[in-house]
Scaffold this motif. Structure first.
Motif, PDB file in Angstrom:
ATOM      1  N   SER A 118      -7.376   6.205  -2.475  1.00 14.87           N
ATOM      2  CA  SER A 118      -6.077   5.559  -2.321  1.00 14.87           C
ATOM      3  C   SER A 118      -5.424   5.221  -3.656  1.00 14.87           C
ATOM      4  CB  SER A 118      -6.240   4.294  -1.500  1.00 14.87           C
ATOM      5  OG  SER A 118      -7.226   3.484  -2.090  1.00 14.87           O
TER       6      SER A 118
ATOM      7  N   LEU B  77      -2.190   7.076   5.684  1.00 16.86           N
ATOM      8  CA  LEU B  77      -3.214   6.510   4.821  1.00 16.86           C
ATOM      9  C   LEU B  77      -3.909   7.661   4.129  1.00 16.86           C
ATOM     10  CD1 LEU B  77      -4.929   3.839   7.034  1.00 16.86           C
ATOM     11  CD2 LEU B  77      -3.829   3.452   4.847  1.00 16.86           C
TER      12      LEU B  77
ATOM     13  N   HIS C  92       0.852  -1.170   0.000  1.00 15.82           N
ATOM     14  CA  HIS C  92       0.000   0.000   0.000  1.00 15.82           C
ATOM     15  C   HIS C  92       0.879   1.207   0.000  1.00 15.82           C
ATOM     16  CE1 HIS C  92      -4.309   0.031   0.277  1.00 15.82           C
ATOM     17  NE2 HIS C  92      -4.237  -1.215   0.691  1.00 15.82           N
TER      18      HIS C  92
END
Lengths: 727, 173
Positions: free
Chosen positions: A210, A206, A160
């Protein structure tokens, strides 16, 4: 890995930047080697480099590199913040080199299109221990939250866009909400710039949406709904604001401190890809936390270079901005922090330019030496003036392109520094490297060709040139082992020499070996000059070294070195004194493409030789000609005897002059040897552009290329080395 | 005459979409050879060449083609025929195969002919051809009642490896 989201350009940039970083890193290390410690600037620089590499490799999903870089960064973070004393410097250097080697090896894999699959767990562990060690020395000092953080998992389960979480107690959680002005181009990239800026301070980060990198449509989402970030960091809100504000096009930034619980909620939300939420949902600040809002003074600014001044003021309200139209997808280069004064140009374009200038030089000769001008009684004074001007400009042009291709030897020499360091360490020798004239400039083509031979010569010096410490002590050599790497300009050539103060070459041993290999022929050993003896070591398979080591002694090497040097028209000169050391000098021409040549003809065929190889041309009488019984001819000029090569006989050209007094003798020098070449006459002098003989025609001994003369005809370039060897 | 006809043919055939290959034909000795037009980059008049010593006799030397230096070979000598002194009709066909450029000195240019793959017959095993020419001929095409020997340009350009078998071969017609 995530190839689909990583474009070729990004990858190139990543490799380029990382390599540059590593190069700087190694240079710093080598510089500081003797000092025994890093000064503050060095620490900051290394920290910055590791930080950049970490960030970049995390983006590119090379977790192994990122993790390792992160670890080294931790170490330097600690050093920077706590300034511990008495760090074992040599050990640290080794670790840095290992890290650098690891990353370099991974880059190599990536370049070849392979997976970066190296595992650096051991190294990370060692770095961890090292860090503990220096921390132990300092005691529990100050805040060490970052450094003391437990090592994170080396492999991320889910790649990620966030840095692996490093939990620490004193970190805060913030939720950040950024809105961009509606006409911002590529808002997703802008958002990404913000993320990248924050990564430096983030323990965990985060963001939503995304998929800003992989999905160009996310630009519209960012514009419409704003961009949300949740970050865990030890820094405060002001610092975050400062980092985010480097990006242009931002209309408003809102930063709220939140709790870990909320942070986790955000994570789940982000991961479940909840539909794009509005600001209200994400501004989590439930308590009266200070909220910072920024108003961009020029919200409409979309130019990339423009640095925006932002006023920062504390306002509690959140605002949201809706964009009516999606951002155009036109690509724009990523924002550059500063304008560069260098551009990188594809070498092919440079080569093309070089070729064209070569053509121009020839075309100019064709015009200026045109036979039409030779009409008697023609007034050429104006033409001559114009011609002089043209000649001047074109020679300046030639110099300019040459200068463009010239690069200092600095980088090449710095690599040698590393080799000396590594090799001498492994062999347990105490060796110092002195570099002289690293600013000497050489054509780029040539640099590429000398890097390998130079490396080889250096290794040779370290490995069998310089004796071991004990040996030196026992024979009473008090000075430290030393290698001098020197470059200088010497009459149109560059001389690069590697000299050591080691044991030198052993004439007897080499002769014995040559004898065993049957290289001596009928000549007695005393007949051989030192130079000839030393040249034996450049023959393939010739090594007097009995033991093969990791670095040298296999007998392949010197011949390859010589071949490499010859490829660029250079020679290797070996000089040595037994017991005192040896010097290997590479003598290399400054440039390959355009040379001054002297043209001479043999029965209608023109030959050219580079002007600097021509010692003299002279008319010789029959009395000066000496004919040996076996038919070998020599000419005696001022009491020096030169072997004679008659080009017409050598190349079987019919119709050349036979009587020595009718033609002309040209004395050509090659390395230390000189030969006399007999030709019909001189045809002129010209700048020539060296071109290879078309491959259809097989190699002709003594001819290295061809060129076009002023009248458009073709002339063959003599390769004296080949001529002498054939003879 | 022959040129006119073949040109006419070219025009005609353009209308019909046919899988035909065009060949540049030239005369060397008494034979007519053809080389695929794809490989022909240009035709120039004969020009003075610079001899390169110590090369095979069929390699005449180097010529300067607008700044590019290319080797030229004499097709007659290459095919084992008697050399002929060069005259006004002598031409140089510049062929290009995979980056290699080569000039062919020929007696004269004939024109362009077209052959479909089916019209090309394999070369006869026994023929009036000199043996040396044979290895370059990959097929035979007939047009206007004349036999055209089609050359494989690849072999022309890369024939340095097959030098052993030449020389002293009989040269009967």
């Amino acid at each position: 890995m995530a190839d689909d989201m990583i474009t070729e350009g990004m990858l190139d940039m990543f490799i380029f930047e990382t390599e540059q970083g590593l190069e700087t890193l190694e240079n710093i290390c080598l510089e500081s080697r003797d000092a025994g410690e890093f000064d503050d600037d060095h620490v900051n620089e290394i920290f910055r480099i590791m930080h950049t590499i970490k960030g970049a490799s995390a983006v590119m999903m090379y977790q192994n590199i990122a993790t390792l870089a992160h670890k080294l960064e931790d170490v330097f973070y600690y050093i920077r913040e706590s300034k511990p004393e008495n760090i074992p410097h040599a050990e640290l250097l080794d670790y840095i080199f290992e890290v650098s080697d690891f990353v370099n090896a991974e880059l190599e894999k990536i370049k070849e299109g392979a997976e970066s699959d190296g595992v650096a767990d051991d190294l990370i562990e060692q770095l961890d221990k090292y860090l503990k060690k220096i921390q132990g020395g300092k005691g529990a000092a100050k805040k060490e939250e970052q450094a003391a953080a437990p090592a994170h998992a080396p492999e991320e389960e889910k790649p990620h866009f966030y840095i692996a979480p490093v939990a620490s107690d004193s970190s805060h959680f913030y939720s950040i909400f950024i809105t961009y002005s509606p006409d911002t181009d590529m808002a997703n990239i802008k958002a990404y710039i913000a993320i990248n800026a924050l990564k430096g301070i983030a323990e965990d980060i985060l963001f939503m949406p995304s998929d800003i990198i992989s999905n160009p449509d996310s630009a519209a989402v960012v514009l419409e709904f704003g961009f949300k970030i949740a970050i865990q960091t030890t820094e405060d809100a002001d610092r975050i604001m400062e980092l985010i504000n480097t990006s242009s096009g931002i209309e408003q930034v809102e930063i709220n401190e939140c709790t870990g619980q909320e942070f986790l909620e955000f994570c789940t939300e982000a991961e479940s890809k909840a539909p794009a939420s509005t600001a209200g949902e994400i501004v989590l600040g439930p308590i009266e936390q200070p909220t910072i809002r920024t108003d961009a003074k020029k919200p409409e600014a979309i130019t990339l270079t423009e640095e925006e001044e932002k006023g920062v003021e504390a306002v509690k309200e959140a605002q949201k901005e809706k964009a009516e139209k999606p951002a155009p997808k036109k690509k724009k280069p990523a924002k550059k922090a500063e304008t560069q004064s260098f551009i990188s140009v594809n070498i092919k374009k440079m080569d093309l330019l070089m070729d064209l200038i070569g053509e121009l030089v020839i075309a100019q000769a064709v015009v200026l030496q045109n036979p039409d001008l030779k009409v008697p009684g023609l007034d050429l004074s104006n033409f001559k003036k114009a011609a002089a001007q043209l000649t001047k400009i074109s020679s300046e042009l030639q110099e300019a392109i040459m200068a463009m291709r010239m690069m200092p030897l600095k980088n090449t020499f710095q690599k040698m520094n590393r080799i000396v360091y590594d090799t001498s360490k492994k062999l347990g020798k105490d060796i110092e490297l002195e570099v002289i004239g690293e600013d000497t400039e050489v054509d780029k083509n040539i640099i590429e060709h000398i890097s390998d031979p130079l490396m080889h010569l250096i290794r040779n010096s370290v490995d069998h040139g310089i004796e071991s410490n004990e040996k030196r002590a026992s024979i009473g050599k008090l000075e430290k082992g030393k290698i001098v790497l020197e470059a200088k300009n010497e009459g149109g050539q560059v001389w690069i020499s590697v000299s050591d103060n080691g044991k030198g070459l052993k004439r007897d041993e080499i002769l014995a070996k040559a004898q065993a290999n049957g290289l001596l022929g009928n000549r007695s050993e005393r007949d051989f000059t030192d130079k000839e003896v030393y040249n034996f070591i450049t023959l393939p398979g010739f090594s007097t070294k009995k033991q093969v080591t990791e670095y040298s002694g296999r007998g392949v090497g010197m011949d390859v070195v010589v071949k490499n040097i010859q490829e660029v028209g250079g020679v290797l000169d070996i000089d040595s004194e037994e017991g005192r050391g040896s010097t290997m000098t590479m003598k290399i021409p400054l440039t390959l493409a355009i040379i001054d040549g002297i043209i001479f003809s043999v029965a209608g065929t023109n030959f050219v030789s580079a002007t600097n190889t021509v010692t003299e041309f002279i008319r010789v009488d029959e009395e000066q000609l000496i004919i040996e019984p076996d038919g070998e001819e020599y000419v005696m000029i001022r009491d020096i005897c030169y072997p004679l090569i008659r080009l017409n006989e050598f190349y079987h050209i019919a119709g050349g002059k036979e009587k020595i007094s009718d033609g002309i003798v040209i004395i050509l020098s090659y390395e230390d040897r000189k030969v006399a070449v007999f030709a019909d006459g001189l045809a002129g002098e010209q700048e020539i552009v060296v071109k290879p003989i078309p491959s259809y025609i097989k190699k002709v001994p003594g001819i290295s290329g061809c060129t076009q003369l002023g009248d458009g005809s073709i002339s063959l370039i003599l390769d004296i080395g080949g001529l002498v060897d054939k003879k | 005459m022959a040129e006119e006809i073949s040109e006419q043919k070219v025009l005609d055939d353009k209308a019909v979409v046919e899988e035909k290959k065009q060949y540049m034909t030239f005369r060397s000795c008494d034979e007519v050879y053809g080389v695929s037009l794809e490989n022909v980059s240009e035709i120039i008049g004969f020009q003075q060449y610079t001899e390169v010593p110590e090369t095979e006799d069929y390699i005449k030397g180097l010529i300067n083609l607008r700044g590019k230096i290319i080797p030229v070979i004499d097709v007659r000598i290459r095919f084992g025929k008697e050399p002929l002194s060069y005259n006004d009709r002598t031409s140089v066909i510049v062929i290009q195969v995979k980056g290699t450029v080569l000039g062919l000195i020929v007696d004269g240019i004939e024109g362009v002919v077209e052959f479909g793959d089916s019209e090309v017959a394999p070369p006869p095993s026994v023929s009036s051809l000199a043996k040396q020419a044979q290895k370059f001929v990959f097929g035979i095409g007939k047009s206007d009642g004349e036999v055209k020997l089609l050359l494989d340009p690849d072999k022309l350009v890369n024939d340095n490896d097959a030098e052993d078998e030449e020389k002293d071969e009989d040269e009967e017609e």
